[in-house]
Design an enzyme around this catalytic site. Sequence first.
Site, PDB file in Angstrom:
ATOM      1  N   LYS A 216       0.847  -1.187   0.000  1.00 28.49           N
ATOM      2  CA  LYS A 216       0.000   0.000   0.000  1.00 28.49           C
ATOM      3  C   LYS A 216       0.889   1.245   0.000  1.00 28.49           C
ATOM      4  O   LYS A 216       1.788   1.377   0.846  1.00 28.49           O
ATOM      5  CB  LYS A 216      -0.911  -0.004   1.230  1.00 28.49           C
ATOM      6  CG  LYS A 216      -1.950   1.106   1.238  1.00 28.49           C
ATOM      7  CD  LYS A 216      -2.865   0.978   2.443  1.00 28.49           C
ATOM      8  CE  LYS A 216      -3.906   2.099   2.474  1.00 28.49           C
ATOM      9  NZ  LYS A 216      -4.760   2.011   3.676  1.00 28.49           N
TER      10      LYS A 216
ATOM     11  N   HIS B  50      -0.197   4.554   0.183  1.00 32.09           N
ATOM     12  CA  HIS B  50      -0.842   5.771   0.654  1.00 32.09           C
ATOM     13  C   HIS B  50      -1.474   5.530   2.028  1.00 32.09           C
ATOM     14  O   HIS B  50      -1.611   4.390   2.466  1.00 32.09           O
ATOM     15  CB  HIS B  50      -1.937   6.220  -0.324  1.00 32.09           C
ATOM     16  CG  HIS B  50      -3.049   5.228  -0.460  1.00 32.09           C
ATOM     17  ND1 HIS B  50      -2.933   4.096  -1.260  1.00 32.09           N
ATOM     18  CD2 HIS B  50      -4.279   5.161   0.111  1.00 32.09           C
ATOM     19  CE1 HIS B  50      -4.053   3.397  -1.183  1.00 32.09           C
ATOM     20  NE2 HIS B  50      -4.877   4.010  -0.350  1.00 32.09           N
TER      21      HIS B  50
END
Length: 228
Positions: free
Chosen positions: A104, A106
């Site tokens: 991921k 963000h």
Amino acid sequence: MEDYKKEFIDFMVECQVLKFGSFTLKSGRQSPFFMNAGAYVTGSQLSRLGKFYAQAIHDNFGDDIDVFFGPAYKGIPLAVVTAVAYSELYGKEIKYCSDRKEEKDHGADKGALLGYKIKDGDKVVIIEDVTTSGKSIDETYPKIKSQETNAGGIKIIGEIVSLDRMEKAPDSDKAALGVISEKYGFPARAIVTMKDVIDYLYTNGDKKIITDGIKKEIDSYYEIYGAK
């Protein structure tokens, strides 16, 4: 055999997680039995499953543990329910962590891990459903060790699976759990082994689930694929 192991075998059969018949495995082998941890789907089933894992971990590795690591995807719910059960049964808070299949990039929780972010000083137990070849640990181990700041900073206490199929791993006469222990230097254990299952359901059982016919098929299977 400990009572919780007998209860776990009954539990696997009751939930139709452990089945007997004729099954094609991912490896291409034709097996007379099959285990699918994805068949645990209800709240009560998952609650009981976590307690079986917690008991086996307590018996095999003790309490000096900081993190349960469940490899994605099936290992994620296993690590979560085991952490909950361990708190309930033994009064110790152990964190859960998992890897992400895709990192991921963000948000406040960006990165390669889900849940707790393991770090130097942590003692980790890896939780999986079942292993036939032992190949999954080759992906999991470097993901855990990559979180170290200093070499040896994260200690893997051991690995636990629900069922040891007791089959030889690829390119070896030893069982997958034995190969893992040899290669990585930590113990790999199971809640129950197929020997436990056979002893309980056939040798000392009523032979209704493992019949004489199924037992012959299992014996033939292990003549070819059984670990030495």
